[in-house]
Design a protein around this motif. Structure first.
Motif, short mmCIF file in Angstrom:
data_model
loop_
_atom_site.label_atom_id
_atom_site.label_comp_id
_atom_site.label_asym_id
_atom_site.label_seq_id
_atom_site.Cartn_x
_atom_site.Cartn_y
_atom_site.Cartn_z
N LEU A 72 14.66 86.94 61.19
CA LEU A 72 15.80 87.27 62.05
C LEU A 72 15.82 86.33 63.25
O LEU A 72 15.70 86.71 64.40
N SER A 73 15.94 85.08 62.90
CA SER A 73 16.00 84.01 63.88
C SER A 73 17.37 84.03 64.53
O SER A 73 18.20 84.90 64.25
N ALA A 74 17.62 83.03 65.36
CA ALA A 74 18.90 82.97 66.07
C ALA A 74 20.08 83.00 65.10
O ALA A 74 21.06 83.70 65.31
N ASP A 75 19.97 82.28 63.95
CA ASP A 75 21.08 82.23 62.99
C ASP A 75 21.32 83.60 62.36
O ASP A 75 22.45 84.02 62.18
N TRP A 76 20.20 84.27 61.99
CA TRP A 76 20.36 85.60 61.40
C TRP A 76 20.98 86.56 62.40
O TRP A 76 21.82 87.37 62.06
N ARG A 77 20.53 86.44 63.64
CA ARG A 77 21.08 87.35 64.66
C ARG A 77 22.56 87.09 64.85
O ARG A 77 23.33 88.02 65.07
N ALA A 78 22.98 85.82 64.74
CA ALA A 78 24.41 85.51 64.84
C ALA A 78 25.16 86.19 63.69
O ALA A 78 26.26 86.72 63.86
N SER A 79 24.55 86.19 62.51
CA SER A 79 25.20 86.83 61.35
C SER A 79 25.26 88.34 61.54
O SER A 79 26.26 88.97 61.19
N VAL A 80 24.19 88.91 62.10
CA VAL A 80 24.21 90.34 62.37
C VAL A 80 25.37 90.67 63.30
O VAL A 80 26.13 91.62 63.08
N LYS A 81 25.54 89.83 64.33
CA LYS A 81 26.62 90.05 65.29
C LYS A 81 27.97 89.97 64.58
O LYS A 81 28.85 90.82 64.76
N ALA A 82 28.12 88.95 63.69
CA ALA A 82 29.39 88.80 62.96
C ALA A 82 29.65 90.02 62.08
O ALA A 82 30.78 90.51 61.99
N LEU A 83 28.62 90.51 61.44
CA LEU A 83 28.78 91.69 60.56
C LEU A 83 29.18 92.92 61.36
O LEU A 83 30.07 93.67 60.96
N VAL A 84 28.53 93.10 62.50
CA VAL A 84 28.85 94.27 63.34
C VAL A 84 30.29 94.16 63.83
O VAL A 84 31.06 95.13 63.81
N GLU A 85 30.69 92.94 64.24
CA GLU A 85 32.07 92.76 64.70
C GLU A 85 33.06 92.99 63.57
O GLU A 85 34.20 93.40 63.79
N ALA A 86 32.64 92.75 62.33
CA ALA A 86 33.52 92.98 61.17
C ALA A 86 33.44 94.44 60.69
O ALA A 86 33.90 94.77 59.62
N GLY A 87 32.79 95.29 61.49
CA GLY A 87 32.79 96.72 61.17
C GLY A 87 31.71 97.13 60.19
O GLY A 87 31.92 98.02 59.36
N ARG A 88 30.54 96.51 60.26
CA ARG A 88 29.42 96.88 59.38
C ARG A 88 28.27 97.42 60.23
O ARG A 88 28.06 96.96 61.37
N HIS A 89 27.55 98.37 59.64
CA HIS A 89 26.33 98.88 60.27
C HIS A 89 25.16 98.16 59.61
O HIS A 89 24.96 98.29 58.41
N VAL A 90 24.44 97.36 60.37
CA VAL A 90 23.39 96.51 59.79
C VAL A 90 22.03 97.16 60.04
O VAL A 90 21.73 97.56 61.17
N ILE A 91 21.23 97.25 58.99
CA ILE A 91 19.88 97.77 59.19
C ILE A 91 18.87 96.82 58.55
O ILE A 91 19.13 96.22 57.51
N ALA A 92 17.72 96.69 59.21
CA ALA A 92 16.68 95.78 58.71
C ALA A 92 15.36 96.55 58.62
O ALA A 92 14.72 96.79 59.64
N PRO A 93 14.96 96.96 57.40
CA PRO A 93 13.67 97.62 57.25
C PRO A 93 12.54 96.59 57.29
O PRO A 93 12.71 95.48 56.80
N GLU A 94 11.43 96.97 57.90
CA GLU A 94 10.27 96.07 57.94
C GLU A 94 9.42 96.34 56.70
O GLU A 94 8.65 97.31 56.66
N LEU A 95 9.59 95.50 55.66
CA LEU A 95 8.90 95.74 54.39
C LEU A 95 7.67 94.85 54.21
O LEU A 95 6.80 95.14 53.40
N SER A 96 7.61 93.74 54.98
CA SER A 96 6.57 92.75 54.69
C SER A 96 5.14 93.26 54.82
O SER A 96 4.28 92.82 54.07
N PRO A 97 4.82 94.21 55.73
CA PRO A 97 3.41 94.63 55.79
C PRO A 97 3.02 95.58 54.66
O PRO A 97 1.85 95.89 54.49
N ILE A 98 4.00 96.03 53.86
CA ILE A 98 3.71 97.04 52.84
C ILE A 98 3.29 96.35 51.55
O ILE A 98 3.86 95.32 51.18
N GLU A 99 2.34 96.94 50.88
CA GLU A 99 1.85 96.42 49.59
C GLU A 99 3.05 96.32 48.62
O GLU A 99 3.91 97.21 48.58
N PRO A 100 3.18 95.17 47.83
CA PRO A 100 4.42 94.87 47.12
C PRO A 100 4.98 96.01 46.26
O PRO A 100 6.17 96.29 46.31
N ASP A 101 4.13 96.69 45.47
CA ASP A 101 4.64 97.77 44.60
C ASP A 101 5.27 98.89 45.42
O ASP A 101 6.31 99.44 45.07
#
Ligand SMILES: Cc1cc2nc3c(=O)[nH]c(=O)nc-3n(C[C@H](O)[C@H](O)[C@H](O)COP(=O)(O)O)c2cc1C
Length: 317
Positions: A32-61
């Motif tokens: 969620l670098s600057a570019d991703w955050r810009a996309s999040v902003k664009a999505l919110v402005e376009a009427g979307r609810h954006v959620i980002a779950p933190e999955l990377s620390p969890i064992e893959p299965d």
């Protein structure tokens, strides 16, 4: 796996109005670098609810199961914006049987060949060149979502009239039961009911509500016992038979009796044999409270569900 999953608390960051259609970001949160955050902003402005779950620390299965559960438990089907390096995880999460768990999928940064396998409209976008790549990216993103997962305005209905009450009550999803007893001559009687509820564990009490208009009212009142049979997904025809005013509803149904004689429908998901504990007058229904004498259940079958006037089935893993 399920016991470990029970203790996974997903850390989820979100942006925008929770009533708007959801876009789930799948990928390492540090993406969620600057570019991703810009996309999040664009999505919110376009009427979307954006959620980002933190999955990377969890064992893959477990991450697959956690993501699948997150997608399945949304109030409506979400779209997914997925980083290319998380495509495997997403493919596995979306591979569940049943209706697709995502309304649309966008993979960022390649993996064009895999977009066919999601079971939902999918697009792969590579970061754009050009004078304003972020804006070009956002335009493509929002355009794709508008086409494949269009926004619908949230519309609540409210009122004090009977129609609104019925429709609002229909929003409470229930299982389906067949409530049974014997009449004075020992013949089995029963009807379909979804007004079943647990009441107390100690003593063990349950209830169901019987319409005063029921042709079986006097017989249920006179009986000292009744049984609740919780139906599984394969017993929808049985529910139909016991909701119709046919003479012999037991004709084509296998049943047995335990200690009290109340009919136990063979093969039901669960059955509760009860002694009538109390009958309470309540408007146009009688509330029958039963003390559970014996319960039986089969843990591997899926329930028959009833929601908004229709039979339904579980659709998530
Ligand atoms: C899904 C479903 C749930 C129902 N729940 C109830 C209920 O909780 N109580 C009730 O009295 N009738 C309920 N009914 C309606 C009865 O099953 C139906 O009116 C039946 O024909 C009554 O038969 P009877 O008048 O012979 O008792 C339900 C019907 C359906 C399809």
């Amino acid at each position: 796996m399920s016991s470990s999953l029970a203790i996974i608390e997903l850390d989820v960051e979100s942006w925008g109005d929770a009533d708007d259609p959801v876009v789930v970001l799948v990928g390492p949160r540090d993406r969620l670098s600057a570019d991703w955050r810009a996309s999040v902003k664009a999505l919110v402005e376009a009427g979307r609810h954006v959620i980002a779950p933190e999955l990377s620390p969890i064992e893959p299965d477990l991450a697959v199961v956690a993501l699948r559960r997150l997608l399945a438990e949304m109030s409506s089907r979400p779209s997914v914006l997925c980083a290319a390096q998380a495509v495997d995880l997403l493919s596995h999460a979306l591979a569940a049987k049943g209706p697709p768990l995502a309304a649309a999928v966008i993979v960022v940064g390649g993996a064009v060949d895999i977009v066919e396998t999601f079971g939902a409209p999918a697009m792969a976008i590579d970061p754009f060149d050009g004078p304003d790549p972020v804006e070009a990216f956002d335009t493509a993103l929002v355009g794709f979502l508008e086409k494949n997962a269009p926004r619908e305005a949230v519309v609540y209905h409210s009122g004090s009239d009977a129609r609104t009450l019925r429709d609002a009550l229909g929003c409470f999803a229930t299982g389906v039961t067949v409530v049974t007893t014997r009449d004075g001559a020992g013949s089995p009687i029963g009807l379909t009911a979804n007004s079943f509820s647990a009441v107390s564990l100690d003593p063990p009490l349950i209830l169901f509500c019987l319409a005063k208009s029921s042709s079986n009212l006097a017989r249920f009142r006179a009986a000292e016992h009744f049984a609740i049979n919780v139906l599984h997904i394969g017993q929808q025809p049985t529910s139909g038979v016991f909701a119709r005013s046919t003479e012999d509803r037991f004709q084509d149904v296998a049943w047995e009796s335990w200690d009290t004689g109340a009919p136990i429908l063979s093969g039901s998901l669960a059955s509760f044999e009860c002694a009538t504990h109390e009958v309470v007058e309540a408007g146009d229904h009688l509330v029958f409270i039963g003390r559970v004498l014996r319960a039986r259940f089969e843990p591997r079958r899926d329930p028959l569900l009833y929601f908004r006037g229709k039979y339904r089935r579980l659709h998530f893993a």
